[in-house]
Design a protein around this motif. Sequence first.
Motif, PDB file in Angstrom:
ATOM      1  N   ASN A  34     -16.057   3.898  11.134  1.00 19.10           N
ATOM      2  CA  ASN A  34     -14.839   3.216  11.575  1.00 19.10           C
ATOM      3  C   ASN A  34     -14.028   2.635  10.424  1.00 19.10           C
ATOM      4  OD1 ASN A  34     -17.300   1.441  11.600  1.00 19.10           O
ATOM      5  ND2 ASN A  34     -15.733  -0.142  11.755  1.00 19.10           N
ATOM      6  N   GLU A  35     -14.644   2.525   9.243  1.00 20.57           N
ATOM      7  CA  GLU A  35     -13.923   1.995   8.087  1.00 20.57           C
ATOM      8  C   GLU A  35     -12.765   2.898   7.675  1.00 20.57           C
ATOM      9  OE1 GLU A  35     -14.776  -1.132   6.423  1.00 20.57           O
ATOM     10  OE2 GLU A  35     -15.609  -1.170   8.442  1.00 20.57           O
ATOM     11  N   ALA A  36     -12.738   4.119   8.191  1.00 20.70           N
ATOM     12  CA  ALA A  36     -11.607   5.015   7.905  1.00 20.70           C
ATOM     13  C   ALA A  36     -10.285   4.384   8.319  1.00 20.70           C
ATOM     14  CB  ALA A  36     -11.802   6.349   8.632  1.00 20.70           C
ATOM     15  N   ALA A  37     -10.326   3.511   9.323  1.00 20.76           N
ATOM     16  CA  ALA A  37      -9.094   2.874   9.802  1.00 20.76           C
ATOM     17  C   ALA A  37      -8.395   2.091   8.701  1.00 20.76           C
ATOM     18  CB  ALA A  37      -9.408   1.950  10.975  1.00 20.76           C
ATOM     19  N   TYR A  38      -9.164   1.523   7.777  1.00 22.86           N
ATOM     20  CA  TYR A  38      -8.574   0.696   6.717  1.00 22.86           C
ATOM     21  C   TYR A  38      -7.930   1.536   5.615  1.00 22.86           C
ATOM     22  CZ  TYR A  38     -11.176  -2.820   9.184  1.00 22.86           C
ATOM     23  OH  TYR A  38     -11.646  -3.629  10.175  1.00 22.86           O
ATOM     24  N   LEU A  39      -8.076   2.844   5.707  1.00 22.61           N
ATOM     25  CA  LEU A  39      -7.468   3.732   4.721  1.00 22.61           C
ATOM     26  C   LEU A  39      -6.181   4.360   5.244  1.00 22.61           C
ATOM     27  CD1 LEU A  39     -10.734   5.665   3.720  1.00 22.61           C
ATOM     28  CD2 LEU A  39      -9.846   3.551   2.725  1.00 22.61           C
ATOM     29  N   SER A  40      -5.843   4.094   6.504  1.00 21.38           N
ATOM     30  CA  SER A  40      -4.762   4.841   7.145  1.00 21.38           C
ATOM     31  C   SER A  40      -3.400   4.631   6.494  1.00 21.38           C
ATOM     32  CB  SER A  40      -4.686   4.483   8.635  1.00 21.38           C
ATOM     33  OG  SER A  40      -4.473   3.096   8.817  1.00 21.38           O
ATOM     34  N   ALA A  41      -3.197   3.486   5.836  1.00 19.41           N
ATOM     35  CA  ALA A  41      -1.916   3.251   5.155  1.00 19.41           C
ATOM     36  C   ALA A  41      -1.882   3.902   3.782  1.00 19.41           C
ATOM     37  CB  ALA A  41      -1.664   1.744   5.020  1.00 19.41           C
ATOM     38  N   GLU A  42      -3.025   4.412   3.323  1.00 20.98           N
ATOM     39  CA  GLU A  42      -3.100   4.961   1.962  1.00 20.98           C
ATOM     40  C   GLU A  42      -3.451   6.444   1.914  1.00 20.98           C
ATOM     41  OE1 GLU A  42      -5.102   1.982  -0.838  1.00 20.98           O
ATOM     42  OE2 GLU A  42      -5.571   1.179   1.149  1.00 20.98           O
ATOM     43  N   VAL A  43      -3.656   7.053   3.085  1.00 20.75           N
ATOM     44  CA  VAL A  43      -3.931   8.482   3.149  1.00 20.75           C
ATOM     45  C   VAL A  43      -2.617   9.238   3.300  1.00 20.75           C
ATOM     46  CG1 VAL A  43      -5.016  10.323   4.503  1.00 20.75           C
ATOM     47  CG2 VAL A  43      -6.236   8.178   4.112  1.00 20.75           C
ATOM     48  N   ARG A  44      -2.416  10.258   2.493  1.00 16.14           N
ATOM     49  CA  ARG A  44      -1.197  11.050   2.579  1.00 16.14           C
ATOM     50  C   ARG A  44      -1.145  11.785   3.926  1.00 16.14           C
ATOM     51  NH1 ARG A  44      -2.535  11.870  -3.028  1.00 16.14           N
ATOM     52  NH2 ARG A  44      -3.627  13.835  -2.592  1.00 16.14           N
ATOM     53  N   GLY A  45      -0.011  11.679   4.611  1.00 16.67           N
ATOM     54  CA  GLY A  45       0.137  12.303   5.918  1.00 16.67           C
ATOM     55  C   GLY A  45      -0.835  11.750   6.942  1.00 16.67           C
ATOM     56  N   ALA A  46      -0.981  10.418   6.947  1.00 16.98           N
ATOM     57  CA  ALA A  46      -2.017   9.783   7.767  1.00 16.98           C
ATOM     58  C   ALA A  46      -1.887  10.103   9.248  1.00 16.98           C
ATOM     59  CB  ALA A  46      -1.982   8.268   7.561  1.00 16.98           C
ATOM     60  N   ARG A  47      -0.669  10.234   9.752  1.00 18.07           N
ATOM     61  CA  ARG A  47      -0.489  10.437  11.187  1.00 18.07           C
ATOM     62  C   ARG A  47      -1.099  11.750  11.667  1.00 18.07           C
ATOM     63  NH1 ARG A  47       2.635   7.130  14.171  1.00 18.07           N
ATOM     64  NH2 ARG A  47       3.741   5.471  13.077  1.00 18.07           N
ATOM     65  N   HIS A  48      -1.348  12.658  10.751  1.00 19.72           N
ATOM     66  CA  HIS A  48      -1.996  13.919  11.117  1.00 19.72           C
ATOM     67  C   HIS A  48      -3.366  14.065  10.458  1.00 19.72           C
ATOM     68  CE1 HIS A  48       1.742  15.237  12.980  1.00 19.72           C
ATOM     69  NE2 HIS A  48       2.381  14.848  11.886  1.00 19.72           N
ATOM     70  N   ASN A  49      -3.502  13.573   9.240  1.00 15.74           N
ATOM     71  CA  ASN A  49      -4.734  13.807   8.489  1.00 15.74           C
ATOM     72  C   ASN A  49      -5.870  12.859   8.841  1.00 15.74           C
ATOM     73  OD1 ASN A  49      -3.772  16.006   7.067  1.00 15.74           O
ATOM     74  ND2 ASN A  49      -2.877  14.741   5.449  1.00 15.74           N
ATOM     75  N   PRO A  67       0.814  -1.224   0.000  1.00 16.80           N
ATOM     76  CA  PRO A  67       0.000   0.000   0.000  1.00 16.80           C
ATOM     77  C   PRO A  67       0.840   1.263   0.000  1.00 16.80           C
ATOM     78  CG  PRO A  67      -0.849  -1.592   1.585  1.00 16.80           C
ATOM     79  CD  PRO A  67       0.447  -2.131   1.098  1.00 16.80           C
ATOM     80  N   LYS A  68       0.418   2.256  -0.768  1.00 15.44           N
ATOM     81  CA  LYS A  68       1.132   3.531  -0.854  1.00 15.44           C
ATOM     82  C   LYS A  68       0.173   4.666  -0.513  1.00 15.44           C
ATOM     83  CE  LYS A  68       4.339   1.975  -4.463  1.00 15.44           C
ATOM     84  NZ  LYS A  68       3.890   0.570  -4.412  1.00 15.44           N
ATOM     85  N   PRO A  69       0.665   5.752   0.069  1.00 16.22           N
ATOM     86  CA  PRO A  69      -0.194   6.890   0.439  1.00 16.22           C
ATOM     87  C   PRO A  69      -0.612   7.690  -0.789  1.00 16.22           C
ATOM     88  CG  PRO A  69       2.092   7.375   0.972  1.00 16.22           C
ATOM     89  CD  PRO A  69       2.066   5.954   0.511  1.00 16.22           C
ATOM     90  N   THR A  70      -1.691   7.272  -1.415  1.00 16.57           N
ATOM     91  CA  THR A  70      -2.164   7.908  -2.649  1.00 16.57           C
ATOM     92  C   THR A  70      -3.492   8.643  -2.479  1.00 16.57           C
ATOM     93  OG1 THR A  70      -3.207   5.820  -3.296  1.00 16.57           O
ATOM     94  CG2 THR A  70      -0.991   6.233  -4.138  1.00 16.57           C
ATOM     95  N   LEU A  71      -4.144   8.500  -1.313  1.00 19.75           N
ATOM     96  CA  LEU A  71      -5.453   9.119  -1.105  1.00 19.75           C
ATOM     97  C   LEU A  71      -5.319  10.463  -0.402  1.00 19.75           C
ATOM     98  CD1 LEU A  71      -7.495   6.033   0.181  1.00 19.75           C
ATOM     99  CD2 LEU A  71      -7.521   6.993  -2.127  1.00 19.75           C
ATOM    100  N   SER A  72      -6.061  11.458  -0.879  1.00 24.87           N
ATOM    101  CA  SER A  72      -6.131  12.738  -0.184  1.00 24.87           C
ATOM    102  C   SER A  72      -7.164  12.650   0.931  1.00 24.87           C
ATOM    103  CB  SER A  72      -6.524  13.850  -1.164  1.00 24.87           C
ATOM    104  OG  SER A  72      -7.878  13.665  -1.593  1.00 24.87           O
ATOM    105  N   THR A  73      -7.214  13.659   1.773  1.00 28.75           N
ATOM    106  CA  THR A  73      -8.232  13.680   2.825  1.00 28.75           C
ATOM    107  C   THR A  73      -9.632  13.755   2.223  1.00 28.75           C
ATOM    108  OG1 THR A  73      -7.936  16.070   3.010  1.00 28.75           O
ATOM    109  CG2 THR A  73      -6.733  14.707   4.570  1.00 28.75           C
ATOM    110  N   VAL A  74      -9.758  14.419   1.072  1.00 26.06           N
ATOM    111  CA  VAL A  74     -11.063  14.491   0.388  1.00 26.06           C
ATOM    112  C   VAL A  74     -11.482  13.108  -0.100  1.00 26.06           C
ATOM    113  CG1 VAL A  74     -12.314  15.435  -1.602  1.00 26.06           C
ATOM    114  CG2 VAL A  74     -10.781  16.905  -0.272  1.00 26.06           C
TER     115      VAL A  74
END
Length: 443
Positions: free
Chosen positions: A216-231, A15-22
Amino acid sequence: MASKTTLSESGISTPKPTLSTVDAGALIVGMVVGVGIFETPALVAANAANAQVALTAWLLGGIMSLVGALCYAELATTFPHAGGTYHYIHRAFGDKLAFLFAWARMAVVQTGSIALLGFVFGDYTSQLLPLGEYSADIYAVLAVIVLTNLNVIGINSGRWTQNLLTAAKVLGLLLVIGVGIFFATAERASTAPAPNQTTTFGLAMVFVLLTYGGWNEAAYLSAEVRGARHNMVKVLLGSIAIITVIYLLINLAYLHGLGMVDMANSKAPAADLMRRALGEGGAKFLSFLIAVSALGAANATIFTGARSNYALGQDFRKFAFLGRWSSKSTPANALLVQAGIALLLIILGAITRNGFKTMVEYTAPVFWFFFLLSGIALFVLRHREPEIERPFKVPLYPIIPLLFCATCAYLLYSSINYTGIGGTVGVLVLLTGVPILLLGNKQ
């Protein structure tokens, strides 16, 4: 705890961080604002003493969801991983419970939800363009096949499909809200509950929290959201804020356009509202809107469900084929297996001819059991791994996590108490994972 997979070390795509917060927000809003908001408000109104109590229940649902989101924000920012809740349960409780959770999502929760949403899409699309006796089932099958293939093709096609479906859904809901507030007028201005109706606020909250379910499904996106630790905090809290506002506005529209009595007595309040304001043309538009909503929720469920299947394949040799990430940034094998199980459940629903209700009962008890475990995992990981940096910490710890666990425990009790044979079948399917676990060999 399992070590990191050798698959990623061997050069296979991960998995790569390719998703924006939007993108992530659209997935969560698209999943949560599914089809329940078109039906459950009538059930809530029927169990509320008056309009003010009904609206309070929806506001309280948003607050309770926010409590859970604060807990998940800590977990997702501290342990960003494609496995989401699977990863938290794995770290907190070990291999066995983690395996049973992943098995439950693959065989019960996610696939049952996909089948349920497929049936809703089929039911409402059939009102616009019927295909014969098995029209709804045919549309359900087509929805699963088409959406799965869009996600297999690549993450870009999956996320743009979701963004468009969510935008269409929100615009449609805004139209319904506008019609209810500005064009429809209740024939009776009564705010009392339906005659001879025994109100039960606890049962009203069951329906409210079921309608809020899915953030809660947002948790499964955490490896693919850019800047996940903050966003991830923005994704979780922002999504719930948007959802709460939408739910409050749509209920205000129902109450203004139908009145408390007619709303409580309605089996399809949104359709009744549109029919009263715009005639049969309005009812047909609503059928289209619900079909779009079901597609959006199904696509989001397909997208996130495959991520936990991928995590299962990373940790358990028997399922290693699921733990492969394609070069197009998708867990292709996990998506295809998930689709196969969902299609089997659709066939089962077609045979029983009561697919929607069966799927709701099938998924609820298992879902709330593992949701409770995720809340307990927060306490375990705080105690076991205090040295790990936590970019976000739950405020007012331990009060908020305790509130979250209490809510999950209440919903677990309610789902067991109110579901029939479908819930029993779901639990039995979960238990079939036990012999598989005992026979399997972990990496």
